[in-house]
Design a protein around this motif. Structure first.
Motif, PDB file in Angstrom:
ATOM      1  N   PRO A 119       0.809  -1.219   0.000  1.00  0.00           N
ATOM      2  CA  PRO A 119       0.000   0.000   0.000  1.00  0.00           C
ATOM      3  C   PRO A 119       0.845   1.273   0.000  1.00  0.00           C
ATOM      4  CG  PRO A 119       0.061  -0.954   2.195  1.00  0.00           C
ATOM      5  CD  PRO A 119       0.745  -1.937   1.286  1.00  0.00           C
ATOM      6  N   PHE A 120       0.351   2.284  -0.705  1.00  0.00           N
ATOM      7  CA  PHE A 120       0.915   3.624  -0.573  1.00  0.00           C
ATOM      8  C   PHE A 120       0.285   4.272   0.649  1.00  0.00           C
ATOM      9  CE2 PHE A 120      -0.285   8.093  -1.137  1.00  0.00           C
ATOM     10  CZ  PHE A 120       0.962   8.671  -1.005  1.00  0.00           C
ATOM     11  N   ASN A 121       1.125   4.831   1.513  1.00  0.00           N
ATOM     12  CA  ASN A 121       0.631   5.505   2.708  1.00  0.00           C
ATOM     13  C   ASN A 121       1.664   6.541   3.153  1.00  0.00           C
ATOM     14  OD1 ASN A 121       2.677   3.929   3.870  1.00  0.00           O
ATOM     15  ND2 ASN A 121       1.235   2.337   4.539  1.00  0.00           N
ATOM     16  N   ALA A 122       1.405   7.161   4.299  1.00  0.00           N
ATOM     17  CA  ALA A 122       2.309   8.203   4.793  1.00  0.00           C
ATOM     18  C   ALA A 122       3.681   7.654   5.109  1.00  0.00           C
ATOM     19  CB  ALA A 122       1.696   8.874   6.022  1.00  0.00           C
ATOM     20  N   GLU A 123       3.755   6.404   5.530  1.00  0.00           N
ATOM     21  CA  GLU A 123       5.055   5.803   5.812  1.00  0.00           C
ATOM     22  C   GLU A 123       5.897   5.746   4.542  1.00  0.00           C
ATOM     23  OE1 GLU A 123       7.018   1.649   7.567  1.00  0.00           O
ATOM     24  OE2 GLU A 123       4.859   1.798   7.246  1.00  0.00           O
ATOM     25  N   ALA A 124       5.285   5.370   3.415  1.00  0.00           N
ATOM     26  CA  ALA A 124       6.014   5.314   2.146  1.00  0.00           C
ATOM     27  C   ALA A 124       6.434   6.706   1.683  1.00  0.00           C
ATOM     28  CB  ALA A 124       5.158   4.644   1.081  1.00  0.00           C
ATOM     29  N   ALA A 125       5.549   7.691   1.884  1.00  0.00           N
ATOM     30  CA  ALA A 125       5.895   9.059   1.505  1.00  0.00           C
ATOM     31  C   ALA A 125       7.063   9.579   2.332  1.00  0.00           C
ATOM     32  CB  ALA A 125       4.673   9.963   1.665  1.00  0.00           C
ATOM     33  N   ALA A 126       7.028   9.325   3.641  1.00  0.00           N
ATOM     34  CA  ALA A 126       8.126   9.747   4.517  1.00  0.00           C
ATOM     35  C   ALA A 126       9.420   9.034   4.148  1.00  0.00           C
ATOM     36  CB  ALA A 126       7.754   9.475   5.973  1.00  0.00           C
ATOM     37  N   PHE A 127       9.310   7.742   3.852  1.00  0.00           N
ATOM     38  CA  PHE A 127      10.484   6.961   3.441  1.00  0.00           C
ATOM     39  C   PHE A 127      11.113   7.558   2.186  1.00  0.00           C
ATOM     40  CE2 PHE A 127      12.104   3.748   0.513  1.00  0.00           C
ATOM     41  CZ  PHE A 127      13.104   3.147   1.272  1.00  0.00           C
ATOM     42  N   THR A 128      10.284   7.914   1.222  1.00  0.00           N
ATOM     43  CA  THR A 128      10.789   8.474  -0.037  1.00  0.00           C
ATOM     44  C   THR A 128      11.567   9.756   0.207  1.00  0.00           C
ATOM     45  OG1 THR A 128       9.017   7.499  -1.366  1.00  0.00           O
ATOM     46  CG2 THR A 128      10.089   9.472  -2.248  1.00  0.00           C
ATOM     47  N   ILE A 129      11.034  10.630   1.051  1.00  0.00           N
ATOM     48  CA  ILE A 129      11.713  11.895   1.339  1.00  0.00           C
ATOM     49  C   ILE A 129      13.030  11.642   2.061  1.00  0.00           C
ATOM     50  CG2 ILE A 129      11.540  14.073   2.601  1.00  0.00           C
ATOM     51  CD1 ILE A 129       8.475  13.921   2.111  1.00  0.00           C
ATOM     52  N   ASN A 130      12.997  10.772   3.058  1.00  0.00           N
ATOM     53  CA  ASN A 130      14.230  10.469   3.797  1.00  0.00           C
ATOM     54  C   ASN A 130      15.288   9.868   2.883  1.00  0.00           C
ATOM     55  OD1 ASN A 130      13.769  11.305   6.501  1.00  0.00           O
ATOM     56  ND2 ASN A 130      12.403   9.577   6.831  1.00  0.00           N
ATOM     57  N   GLY A 147      18.973  21.143  -2.166  1.00  0.00           N
ATOM     58  CA  GLY A 147      20.258  21.628  -1.710  1.00  0.00           C
ATOM     59  C   GLY A 147      20.740  20.885  -0.483  1.00  0.00           C
ATOM     60  N   ASP A 148      21.297  21.627   0.462  1.00  0.00           N
ATOM     61  CA  ASP A 148      21.868  21.007   1.658  1.00  0.00           C
ATOM     62  C   ASP A 148      20.845  20.797   2.767  1.00  0.00           C
ATOM     63  OD1 ASP A 148      24.402  20.955   0.521  1.00  0.00           O
ATOM     64  OD2 ASP A 148      24.864  22.978   1.227  1.00  0.00           O
ATOM     65  N   ALA A 149      19.651  21.312   2.599  1.00  0.00           N
ATOM     66  CA  ALA A 149      18.662  21.259   3.681  1.00  0.00           C
ATOM     67  C   ALA A 149      18.114  19.847   3.872  1.00  0.00           C
ATOM     68  CB  ALA A 149      17.517  22.215   3.370  1.00  0.00           C
ATOM     69  N   ASP A 150      18.086  19.397   5.126  1.00  0.00           N
ATOM     70  CA  ASP A 150      17.405  18.156   5.470  1.00  0.00           C
ATOM     71  C   ASP A 150      15.986  18.480   5.939  1.00  0.00           C
ATOM     72  OD1 ASP A 150      19.528  16.590   4.824  1.00  0.00           O
ATOM     73  OD2 ASP A 150      20.119  16.115   6.879  1.00  0.00           O
ATOM     74  N   LEU A 151      15.094  17.538   5.754  1.00  0.00           N
ATOM     75  CA  LEU A 151      13.694  17.719   6.131  1.00  0.00           C
ATOM     76  C   LEU A 151      13.331  16.746   7.246  1.00  0.00           C
ATOM     77  CD1 LEU A 151      12.160  17.876   2.522  1.00  0.00           C
ATOM     78  CD2 LEU A 151      12.849  19.806   3.959  1.00  0.00           C
ATOM     79  N   LYS A 152      12.483  17.189   8.165  1.00  0.00           N
ATOM     80  CA  LYS A 152      11.942  16.287   9.175  1.00  0.00           C
ATOM     81  C   LYS A 152      10.573  15.831   8.709  1.00  0.00           C
ATOM     82  CE  LYS A 152      14.338  18.318  13.142  1.00  0.00           C
ATOM     83  NZ  LYS A 152      14.174  18.981  14.473  1.00  0.00           N
ATOM     84  N   VAL A 153      10.398  14.535   8.604  1.00  0.00           N
ATOM     85  CA  VAL A 153       9.131  14.003   8.110  1.00  0.00           C
ATOM     86  C   VAL A 153       8.517  13.084   9.159  1.00  0.00           C
ATOM     87  CG1 VAL A 153       9.678  14.207   5.669  1.00  0.00           C
ATOM     88  CG2 VAL A 153      10.391  12.177   6.896  1.00  0.00           C
ATOM     89  N   LYS A 154       7.171  13.094   9.208  1.00  0.00           N
ATOM     90  CA  LYS A 154       6.481  12.262  10.189  1.00  0.00           C
ATOM     91  C   LYS A 154       5.193  11.729   9.588  1.00  0.00           C
ATOM     92  CE  LYS A 154       4.387  12.321  14.818  1.00  0.00           C
ATOM     93  NZ  LYS A 154       4.063  13.170  16.010  1.00  0.00           N
ATOM     94  N   SER A 185      10.319  -0.874   0.545  1.00  0.00           N
ATOM     95  CA  SER A 185      11.210  -1.992   0.218  1.00  0.00           C
ATOM     96  C   SER A 185      12.380  -1.566  -0.667  1.00  0.00           C
ATOM     97  CB  SER A 185      10.429  -3.102  -0.488  1.00  0.00           C
ATOM     98  OG  SER A 185       9.812  -2.604  -1.668  1.00  0.00           O
ATOM     99  N   THR A 186      12.361  -0.320  -1.183  1.00  0.00           N
ATOM    100  CA  THR A 186      13.423   0.175  -2.047  1.00  0.00           C
ATOM    101  C   THR A 186      14.724   0.324  -1.258  1.00  0.00           C
ATOM    102  OG1 THR A 186      11.739   1.437  -3.269  1.00  0.00           O
ATOM    103  CG2 THR A 186      14.043   1.997  -3.682  1.00  0.00           C
ATOM    104  N   SER A 187      15.825  -0.039  -1.868  1.00  0.00           N
ATOM    105  CA  SER A 187      17.121   0.032  -1.196  1.00  0.00           C
ATOM    106  C   SER A 187      17.437   1.452  -0.740  1.00  0.00           C
ATOM    107  CB  SER A 187      18.230  -0.452  -2.127  1.00  0.00           C
ATOM    108  OG  SER A 187      19.505  -0.247  -1.539  1.00  0.00           O
ATOM    109  N   THR A 188      18.000   1.563   0.451  1.00  0.00           N
ATOM    110  CA  THR A 188      18.467   2.856   0.953  1.00  0.00           C
ATOM    111  C   THR A 188      19.989   2.981   0.886  1.00  0.00           C
ATOM    112  OG1 THR A 188      18.529   1.983   3.198  1.00  0.00           O
ATOM    113  CG2 THR A 188      16.506   3.114   2.515  1.00  0.00           C
TER     114      THR A 188
END
Length: 519
Positions: A119-130, A147-154, A185-188
């Motif tokens: 399923p696509f859900n918020a966990e997958a969206a957060a994972f993608t950004i991270n 750029g150099d900015a990191d994002l906090k995702v929840k 499941s995508t490699s990090t």
């Protein structure tokens, strides 16, 4: 771009509920799960590209050669930008708003699955950004967009995502439109060659050096596309791609030249691409601003546009064309003045600059039509100004080592042929990567220039527009990292059997689901 007044960010980004998803999708022609059924699936759509994609990795999809296959076909972002209006519209996210100065909250679409069945859900969206922004994976989209900015995702719950930025960012939803969502499941630890997405097509086969085949995915949350398959081949010569259309071997051909004389089978479109030389300033002779100015004076831009591109392109004075927020309409292209160029080189030489040091003119083969001829013209014109220029024609993978940090440090001065497209409609997506001292595609900058850029990035409305206009003027006057050549006009070859109207995004994401067989 089709408008000279692209909105900075839509009302959808600041009100809750953000927008009426169904209404906006209907206006834009995008799919929703319960809308009218598409026509019965047709046979394969055959597309011929100028080069084989180096990868289909989702976090590299802002690269034209990758995005033209994968974006909005195999993978999808949370929000998308309508290329006709400049407005942000819902896709995997249906609503969004700023919930504080630095936090944005997104409501996500329910009932969506990835092509692997998860399923696509918020966990997958957060994972993608991270994975793409906060990791050490080195994704191109990180440097290009964030750029150099990191994002906090929840992931607040399955359908609610919050994204927090280090500083206020008025265009965060626009930035996120460049992130193609992938499953957890995508490699990090490594980039993947063939991604899994939520799009209407999945990757069936990739025969290296031969063909990529996409096939319609039955589990897609939206409308079934008209074509059951999309088959991609590549040919480096635009005349060959054009001939494949006229002979019936292909249905769509990308990157054609005016010289291909396609008649009604060739469709012009504003592709937002700008061609320029990007010069470094750390090694002689390009470490002297007078030599970089000489490069600008030595290039006969009008002659290039008229002789190589039959007047279809426009002489450029900056990296973004009209229609992008921050485009400075008062800037004019550098005049062609060979005597002035020679004088500047001689002046630098008299002051001890080694003007005989070799400059490597680095060019990517088959990047766009007539690029080899253009490279040869530039080499000749710069040589006439008294510079020692060596032409280096490279394949895509080799060229990328010069395009993005860390740059090679084992040769002399480099002037890199750059083709930059700003599909986002905001100058930040150009300036941050190409002009900041630490930009992913910037050779150098100054503290004063960096401060100007950061101030414009944080601004909105007229202040934002004026800030970026001043930045482009300052670049030409005080920095001179670029020798701008032309704003391009794209040409797509299209068989009479296909209904499709290209737009300013077509060169970067060719949406097969927007194509239908002609009746």
């Amino acid at each position: 771009m089709t408008s000279s007044s692209t909105p900075l960010f839509p009302a959808s980004a600041v009100k809750w509920p953000a927008l009426a998803a169904g209404a906006l999708l209907a206006l834009s022609g995008c799919s929703v799960a319960n809308s009218e059924a598409a026509p019965a699936s047709a046979s394969a759509l055959r597309v011929v590209l100028g080069q084989e994609p180096p990868t289909l990795e989702a976090c590299e999809s802002n690269l034209t050669s990758t995005g033209v296959v994968v974006r909005s076909n195999v993978t999808e972002p949370l929000v998308e930008r309508n290329p006709q209006t400049g407005e942000l519209e819902p896709l995997l996210a249906t609503e969004w708003k700023a919930t504080s100065d630095t936090e944005w909250t997104f409501k996500l679409r329910e009932g969506v699955k990835f092509q692997d069945g998860t399923p696509f859900n918020a966990e997958a969206a957060a994972f993608t950004i991270n994975r793409a922004v906060n990791s050490k994976l080195g994704c191109n989209v990180e440097g290009y967009v964030f750029g150099d900015a990191d994002l906090k995702v929840k992931a607040v719950d399955d359908t609610t995502l919050t994204v927090t930025t280090p500083e206020p960012d008025p265009i965060l939803p626009l930035r996120l439109s460049f992130l193609e969502v992938v499953p957890t499941s995508t490699s990090t630890t490594a980039k993947v060659r063939e991604p899994v997405g939520t799009g209407p097509y999945k990757i069936e086969t990739w025969d290296a050096g031969q063909k990529i085949t996409l096939t319609s995915w039955d589990g897609y949350w939206g409308d079934k596309p008209a074509y059951a398959r999309a088959e991609y081949q590549w040919r480096s010569e635009s005349s060959v791609r054009a001939a494949m259309i006229t002979s019936g071997e292909a249905d769509v051909a990308m990157g054609l030249s005016p010289d291909d004389n396609m008649g009604e089978l060739g469709v012009d479109y504003p592709n937002n691409e700008t061609v320029a030389l990007r010069m470094e300033a750390t090694k002689a002779p390009l470490n002297d601003i007078r030599v970089r100015q000489a490069v600008n004076y030595a290039i006969d831009k009008e002659g290039i546009v008229n002789s190589l591109y039959q007047g279809k392109h426009k002489v450029a004075a900056q990296l973004v064309p009209e229609g992008i927020v921050g485009h400075n309409a008062d800037l004019k292209g550098w005049a062609f003045d060979l005597d002035k160029a020679k004088s500047l080189v001689a002046e630098a030489k008299a002051d001890g600059v080694d003007t005989s040091a070799q400059i490597s003119l680095v060019v990517r083969s088959a990047q766009f039509p007539k690029i080899t001829e253009l490279a040869q013209v530039l080499q000749e014109q710069l040589s006439q100004a008294g510079l020692n220029v060596k032409l280096k024609m490279l394949e895509t993978s080799q060229h990328l080592t010069y395009q993005v940090r860390p740059f090679p440090d084992d040769e002399g001065a480099v002037a890199l042929m750059t083709q930059h497209g700003n599909q986002a409609g905001d100058a930040a997506f150009t300036v941050d990567q190409y002009m900041l001292s630490t930009g992913a595609q910037s050779y150098f900058g100054t503290p004063e220039f960096d401060a100007m850029i950061k101030k414009a990035d944080a601004a909105s409305g007229d202040d934002r527009k004026k800030g970026f206009e001043d930045i482009f003027a300052y670049q030409n006057d005080k920095v001179v990292q670029f020798a701008h050549i032309s704003h391009q006009t794209g040409i797509i070859g299209k068989s009479k059997s296909v209904n499709y109207t290209p737009n300013s995004s077509s060169g970067d994401e060719l949406r097969v689901s927007e194509m239908t067989p002609a009746s």
